[in-house]
Design an enzyme around this catalytic site. Structure first.
Site, short mmCIF file in Angstrom:
data_model
loop_
_atom_site.label_atom_id
_atom_site.label_comp_id
_atom_site.label_asym_id
_atom_site.label_seq_id
_atom_site.Cartn_x
_atom_site.Cartn_y
_atom_site.Cartn_z
N TYR A 183 -19.82 11.65 6.72
CA TYR A 183 -18.47 12.09 6.74
C TYR A 183 -17.53 10.95 7.72
O TYR A 183 -16.54 10.82 7.32
CB TYR A 183 -18.16 13.50 7.54
CG TYR A 183 -16.88 13.80 7.30
CD1 TYR A 183 -16.52 15.08 6.30
CD2 TYR A 183 -16.12 13.76 8.46
CE1 TYR A 183 -15.35 15.47 6.40
CE2 TYR A 183 -14.64 14.15 8.37
CZ TYR A 183 -14.34 15.10 7.26
OH TYR A 183 -12.97 15.70 7.28
N ALA B 164 -0.79 -2.94 -7.00
CA ALA B 164 -1.91 -2.58 -7.89
C ALA B 164 -2.16 -3.85 -8.63
O ALA B 164 -3.84 -3.99 -8.85
CB ALA B 164 -1.28 -1.85 -8.88
N LYS C 196 -6.72 -0.48 -10.90
CA LYS C 196 -6.31 -1.55 -11.34
C LYS C 196 -7.02 -2.95 -11.19
O LYS C 196 -8.12 -3.06 -11.72
CB LYS C 196 -4.71 -2.06 -11.38
CG LYS C 196 -3.82 -1.06 -12.07
CD LYS C 196 -3.67 0.28 -11.45
CE LYS C 196 -2.52 1.04 -12.06
NZ LYS C 196 -2.50 2.52 -11.30
N ASP D 66 3.70 -3.06 -3.46
CA ASP D 66 3.10 -2.25 -4.38
C ASP D 66 2.31 -3.28 -5.23
O ASP D 66 2.36 -4.03 -5.96
CB ASP D 66 3.96 -1.50 -5.20
CG ASP D 66 3.26 -0.73 -6.20
OD1 ASP D 66 1.79 -0.69 -6.25
OD2 ASP D 66 3.77 0.07 -7.05
N PHE E 268 7.77 1.34 -9.58
CA PHE E 268 6.72 2.35 -10.49
C PHE E 268 7.31 3.79 -10.53
O PHE E 268 7.77 4.22 -9.41
CB PHE E 268 5.28 2.04 -10.25
CG PHE E 268 4.56 2.82 -11.18
CD1 PHE E 268 4.46 2.36 -12.52
CD2 PHE E 268 3.73 3.78 -10.80
CE1 PHE E 268 3.68 2.99 -13.30
CE2 PHE E 268 2.82 4.46 -11.74
CZ PHE E 268 2.82 4.05 -13.06
N ASP E 269 7.07 4.45 -11.61
CA ASP E 269 7.42 6.12 -11.36
C ASP E 269 7.11 6.70 -10.14
O ASP E 269 7.50 7.50 -9.53
CB ASP E 269 6.96 6.70 -12.78
CG ASP E 269 6.86 5.91 -13.98
OD1 ASP E 269 7.17 4.87 -13.89
OD2 ASP E 269 5.99 6.54 -14.72
N HIS F 78 7.23 13.67 -19.82
CA HIS F 78 6.44 13.00 -21.01
C HIS F 78 4.79 13.48 -21.13
O HIS F 78 4.23 13.38 -22.20
CB HIS F 78 6.33 11.59 -20.74
CG HIS F 78 5.83 11.19 -19.47
ND1 HIS F 78 6.80 11.46 -18.38
CD2 HIS F 78 4.68 10.34 -18.93
CE1 HIS F 78 5.94 10.86 -17.24
NE2 HIS F 78 4.92 10.14 -17.65
N1 F0G Z 1 2.10 1.25 -8.57
C1 F0G Z 1 1.94 0.80 -9.91
C2 F0G Z 1 2.64 -0.42 -10.21
C3 F0G Z 1 1.52 1.37 -10.84
O1 F0G Z 1 1.21 0.67 -12.07
C4 F0G Z 1 0.63 2.57 -10.56
C5 F0G Z 1 -0.01 3.15 -11.70
C6 F0G Z 1 0.89 3.25 -9.36
C7 F0G Z 1 1.50 2.20 -8.26
C8 F0G Z 1 0.30 4.50 -8.93
O2 F0G Z 1 -1.36 4.41 -8.90
O3 F0G Z 1 -2.27 5.78 -10.66
O4 F0G Z 1 -3.56 4.93 -8.54
O5 F0G Z 1 -1.71 6.67 -8.44
N2 F0G Z 1 0.17 2.96 -12.98
C9 F0G Z 1 -0.77 3.61 -14.03
C10 F0G Z 1 -0.18 3.12 -15.27
C11 F0G Z 1 -0.91 5.09 -13.91
O6 F0G Z 1 -0.60 3.45 -16.42
O7 F0G Z 1 0.64 1.90 -15.30
P1 F0G Z 1 -2.33 5.37 -9.43
#
Ligand code: F0G
Length: 457
Positions: free
Chosen positions: A72, A216, A257, A214, A124-125, A449
């Site tokens: 843990y 990724a 990623k 960010d 990103f969304d 979506h």
């Molecule tokens: N930032 C970026 C640029 C991303 O593309 C994503 C996720 C996230 C943050 C969030 O990360 O999914 O680990 O919580 N992108 C995926 C996509 C879902 O299909 O582009 P996560």
């Protein structure tokens, strides 16, 4: 004769995938209410829905999984993970999280409050979601070139410095930080140059602001810098990564990623104070500081994935595969975001199907046709994703109506890419016969979506 390019790995384990008939696919997609998220994955032949968590781990990563320390607190897996993050990113303080949006949640819980404004390059969304959820606002300061798919620019993810300075001038105290997304997913996997990062750093210093990256797809961003930015050709990917991150105060990471794992993420930062404050939310939302929502084995896999993901040979293999697909589409005259990005091909659906009305979800229409043609699953990045305006409840029509084909890491061969290209060519050749799209039967109030139900018009 010059030797052809070939992958820098060979295949040790395979996962069978199933072919299907057009009649089956027509039935399945109708049963799924024309929503590709609703399809069982076994109904998909080539799955390009996302490159997130869908990569193939290496033999070394799988063997490291067996050595996971599931204690843990204070597990050796955490220390391996933290050492790797420190070495690759240069940040001292590290908090593991279960994925990228969880990293955003932990960090933004400290940094973002109601009324704040967070400028950046096409957030990103989930990033936008975590800002808006806190009643703050995300302001897009991406360069204009990003919104025209025909414009060739080496760093289409760059922040427009004039737009950014305007936001900083007008909203000074309300801006907690600037966010730079590398590579910029929403504008097509487009990179940000080091020159731009340094210029944003100067502006941030002038106005006393933090920079969060960010990150990724940080390694893919570094690959483009090595190839395209003057003075970086002779640097290693890891040197470039350290230089990129030297411009930031903190990063959020979706390890799904560029760390090539199926689940995981982290927050990393320079300041001890920020780390202490974030730790409170880490414990509430993710778990104890040394596991953060992950098993010890996952931490081991991320540690290795960070090294593998920043090897030049791996990145070259990966990005050349994306280019391979993109170049076949360009040769057929199919409109895509150019230059070709790091992780995906983005088709310009408005230019592909100009006769389909925007009210009928053009990119979704293209995605459904591609699925029926060949069992290939892409994803709509357009009007469905953009949701309705929260006040007027009218549909929001984004500047770009895109269908994304995201390529999982180390998963498909170039034969799969050829199949995708031929499927799209077939649709391109009969595009004039596609006159109409879809109407919504049922939708959720936000993030529609994922669950939207559609019917054919
Ligand atoms: N930032 C970026 C640029 C991303 O593309 C994503 C996720 C996230 C943050 C969030 O990360 O999914 O680990 O919580 N992108 C995926 C996509 C879902 O299909 O582009 P996560």
């Amino acid at each position: 004769m010059e030797l052809p390019f070939a992958e820098s790995y060979r295949i040790k384990m395979v996962e069978p995938i199933r072919r299907s008939t057009r009649a089956e696919r027509e039935r399945w997609i109708k049963e799924a209410n024309y929503n590709l998220f609703n399809l069982k994955s076994e109904y998909v032949f080539v799955d390009l829905l996302t490159d997130s968590g869908t990569g193939a781990m290496s033999d070394r990563q799988w063997s490291a999984m067996m050595l996971g320390d599931e204690s843990y607190a204070g597990a050796s897996s955490f220390h391996k993970f933290r050492d790797a993050v420190r070495e690759i990113t240069g940040f001292e303080h590290v908090l593991p999280t279960h994925q990228g949006r969880a990293a955003e949640n932990v960090l933004f819980s400290v940094l973002v409050k109601a009324g704040d404004i967070v400028p950046g390059n096409s957030h990103f969304d989930t990033t936008k979601g975590h800002i808006e959820f806190r009643k703050a606002r995300a302001v897009d300061c991406t360069i204009d070139e990003a919104f025209d798919t025909t414009v060739i620019h080496p760093f289409k993810g760059n922040v427009d410095l004039d737009k950014l300075e305007k936001v900083l001038k007008e909203n000074g105290p309300r801006v907690p930080f600037i966010i730079i997304t590398i590579t910029c997913n929403s504008s097509g996997g487009q990179p940000v140059s080091i020159g731009n990062m340094k210029a944003v750093r100067q502006l941030a210093d002038k106005y006393g602001k933090k920079i969060v990256m960010d990150s990724a797809r940080f390694a893919e961003n570094a690959y483009f810098i090595k190839l395209r930015e003057d003075g970086y050709q002779d640097k290693t990917i890891r040197e470039i990564v350290l230089e990129m991150f030297s411009c930031a105060d903190a990063i959020t990471m979706s390890a799904k990623k560029d760390a090539i794992v199926n689940i995981g993420g982290f927050v990393a930062m320079r300041e001890k104070e920020l780390y202490f404050n974030s730790s409170v939310f880490e414990v509430i939302y993710e778990g104890f500081l040394t596991y953060g929502g992950l098993a010890g084995r996952d931490l081991n896999a991320i540690a290795l994935g960070l090294y593998e993901g920043t090897e030049f040979d791996y990145l070259e293999t990966r990005i050349k595969q994306v280019e391979y697909l993109g170049n076949m589409l360009l040769a057929h005259g199919i409109p895509i975001q150019q230059p070709i990005g790091g992780h995906a091909i983005f088709l310009d659906a408005k230019r592909f199907l100009p006769q389909v009305k925007k009210e009928e979800f053009v990119a979704q229409t293209l995605a459904v046709h591609l699925y029926i043609e060949a069992g290939v699953r892409g994803v709509e990045i357009g009007t469905l994703l953009a949701d309705r305006d929260p006040v007027t409840r009218e549909n929001r029509y984004p500047e770009l109506e895109l269908m994304r084909l995201a390529i999982p890491r180390r998963v498909y061969t170039n034969n799969h890419m050829e199949l995708v290209a031929v499927a799209l060519k077939n649709i391109w050749d009969r595009r004039n016969t596609i006159r109409s799209g879809f109407r919504i039967v049922r939708e959720a109030p936000i993030m529609r979506h994922f669950t939207v139900e559609l019917e054919k018009i």
